[in-house]
Design an enzyme around this catalytic site. Structure first.
Site: not given
Ligand code: IFM
Length: 602
Positions: A320, A433
């Site tokens: 993200e 991530q």
């Molecule tokens: O779905 C995740 C996302 O990949 C990263 N931010 C948090 C979300 C909820 O856990």
């Protein structure tokens, strides 16, 4: 007491918390006390969902108890007053039934709730407790993970598994929130966390729960179809990035709705579930429709580019910190597999379940050439590759961006999302991530060890792990390429993330995906468990500091226990018919009561 005086928590600084329902999210529709039964019915203001809570108190052992009702605008209760002597016992049992307008028709809620309450009263507390103990025993029998010689991690992993079990919806209408049932972070919404983290846990432990989670997607397919139309797709279904009732609830589309990979994540989870549980009924009745409707979106958005192949523009991958890009490598490889699976499923139905196939074709207005086209696109999907660095770039422009200045970013500036504007982050090579690294794990059979090492090393340097979904995947990928010490460092971060509040926000709820990730880390990471083309593989590794570990895998109605110690790996088929599995390069023909032992490879 039933206490309806509840407000949601909100935060201006942290986007991961509530988006700002300032007042109560619901109205009290009805409330009342009838002898020792309390009832309160509430209705949510926006979505109109109703919840009826009925409770009955039973007090035993007192001769002089007087009780009286207690009422406030948002609360009702019963007060009990009695005298108690030394050694005298007073027993107080409280039975509570929750029922919502999604469980039954609104008008029947009262009757059904009373019926359930009476059933519980007839059974009584002791019988309910015995049933619950049996349920938990079965759960641990099928799923327990043991870590020998490290109580600290042992506690972490069991804590995580217990939370997953208790937080997950099991009725096909509810799912699992990113924060389970423990906090209001992400407002109770369900994400791809379910398909890529939680479902793998249940697929190989309690597959009946994995099925229910997938049924939820089937039950919200119409909403996904509506969403696809809103997003200008004439056909197909686009699943929401975050939701409760199937409607998209994201307020910020670059890091949410643009994550089209959710469609393929769901298809991936269906494929793995059907394969492991051999549940072709699910595929015929629900799964195929989800897979076909969701794949149509990729057939719609991809386009052919000479010397490249089919490209997907303007999407966001799992990372993200990088938004709206062309050819996100993870999305492309997931879509490629999704298209292939959709084609293969169509062929399977045609061959084995022709009447289901024809019904589905009619219902979805699906033509043969549309199905053939899925295969053509899949075969020619473009997966970005950089010939200079010999790595897979995350997307078309990723490698040309400036690398984030990690050296001069102090600790207190993490997570970056709380300290920098998203546009600043998007302009840099920095990952929140695992993105392509997740693909390395999911499709580990497709890449050489050298390739996986190069990709891993590149992305490791630029990943902050600001998302709790990240360390477990890096750990699994590290195990796969033999970086066991690194894998262990990541594992420690996942196993006790909430017990030790590593991310500093456990107050907003547990990190459910990470919890499932810690299980995946043992099974897929250290245990090296994989299924490719119907064959089961293990590649167990052992860490110096552990005396051993064990885990169980439920696969095709077999329960296999794998125990690893300092010298050997033992495979024990606990339930089910003979099965051939592979460990390192050995082919093992497992049969019940006949454990197979292999030397551990170091
Ligand atoms: O779905 C995740 C996302 O990949 C990263 N931010 C948090 C979300 C909820 O856990």
């Amino acid at each position: 007491m039933l206490d309806g005086d509840v407000k949601n928590s909100i935060s201006i600084e942290d986007p991961r918390l509530g988006s700002g329902i300032l007042d109560r999210a619901f109205l009290i529709n009805d409330k009342g006390i009838d002898k020792d039964i309390l009832k309160m019915q509430i209705k949510t203001k926006n979505s109109g969902l109703r919840l009826l809570c009925t409770s009955k108190n039973i007090l035993k052992g007192s001769n002089d108890c007087i009780s009286y009702d207690y009422k406030e605008e948002y609360k009702i209760g019963i007060c009990y007053e009695f005298n108690i002597k030394k050694s005298q016992q007073i027993l107080f049992n409280k039975y509570i039934v929750y029922i919502t307008s999604r469980d039954c028709c609104e008008h029947d809620m009262d009757d059904i709730s009373s019926k359930i309450l009476n059933e519980a009263l007839n059974k009584g507390f002791e019988e309910i407790k015995t049933e619950q103990i049996g349920y938990m025993k079965d759960f641990w029998y099928k799923s327990d993970v043991e870590i020998k010689g490290n109580l600290y991690l042992q506690q972490g992993i069991r804590f995580n598994m217990f939370h997953l079990l208790q937080s997950t919806g099991k009725d096909g209408k509810t799912n699992i929130g990113a924060k389970g049932l423990t906090g209001e972070g992400y407002e109770g919404h369900y994400f791809w966390d379910t398909e890529m983290y939680v479902i793998p846990f249940f697929t190989y432990t309690k597959p009946e729960i994995a099925r229910k989670l997938l049924e939820y997607r089937y039950n919200t397919l119409d909403k996904a179809r509506e969403r696809a139309r809103q997003m200008s797709h004439e056909k197909g279904a686009l699943f929401p990035w975050r939701t409760i009732n199937g409607e998209e609830c994201s307020a910020y589309f670059p890091a949410s709705t643009a994550q089209y990979h959710i469609n393929s994540d769901i298809a991936y989870a269906i494929k793995k579930y059907v394969e492991a549980a051999e549940d072709f009924d699910f595929l015929r009745e629900m799964g195929a429709k989800i897979v076909f409707e969701s794949v149509r979106i990729f057939a719609d958005i991809c386009h052919f580019v000479e010397n490249k192949g089919y490209c997907i523009d303007g999407v966001t991958g799992p990372d993200e910190y990088t938004a709206i890009v062309n050819n996100n490598a993870y999305t492309n490889i997931m879509a490629k597999e999704h298209l292939k699976y959709a084609f293969d499923t169509a062929m399977l139905l045609k061959e084995k379940y022709i009447s289901d196939f024809n019904n589905i074709k009619n219902e979805l207005c699906l033509e043969d050439d549309e199905i053939d086209n899925w295969k053509t696109i899949s075969d020619n999907m473009y997966i970005p590759y950089d010939n200079n660095l010999k790595i897979h770039p995350q997307d078309d422009t990723f490698l040309s961006k400036k690398i984030w200045d990690f050296e001069n970013t102090p600790k207190e500036k993490y997570p970056l999302l709380l300290n920098y504007h998203p546009l600043v982050i998007y302009r840099h090579q920095v990952c929140k991530q695992a993105d392509w690294v997740l693909a390395l794990f999911l499709f580990s059979e497709k890449f050489t060890i050298e390739q996986k090492k190069r990709d891993f090393e590149y992305y490791e340097k630029i990943t902050t792990h600001d998302s709790s979904l990240s360390p477990c995947i890096f750990s699994i990928a590290a195990c796969d390429v033999g970086y066991i010490d690194k894998a262990y460092d990541y594992f420690i971060k996942t196993a006790r993330m909430d017990l030790d509040d590593n991310h500093g926000n456990t107050k907003d709820g547990i990190h459910a995906a990470n919890m499932a990730g810690s299980y995946m880390d043992i099974v897929f990471g250290f245990g090296g468990f994989r299924v490719f083309e119907d064959k089961v593989f293990f590649k167990p590794a052992l860490l110096g500091s552990w005396q051993g570990y064990s885990f169980k895998v439920n696969y095709k109605k077999r329960l296999i226990k794998v125990s690893v110690d300092m010298k050997k790996v033992c495979f024990d088929l606990i339930e089910g018919e003979d099965l051939t599995v592979f460990c390192y390069d050995n082919e093992l023909k497992l049969s019940k009561n006949n454990p197979y032992i292999v030397d551990i490879m170091r």
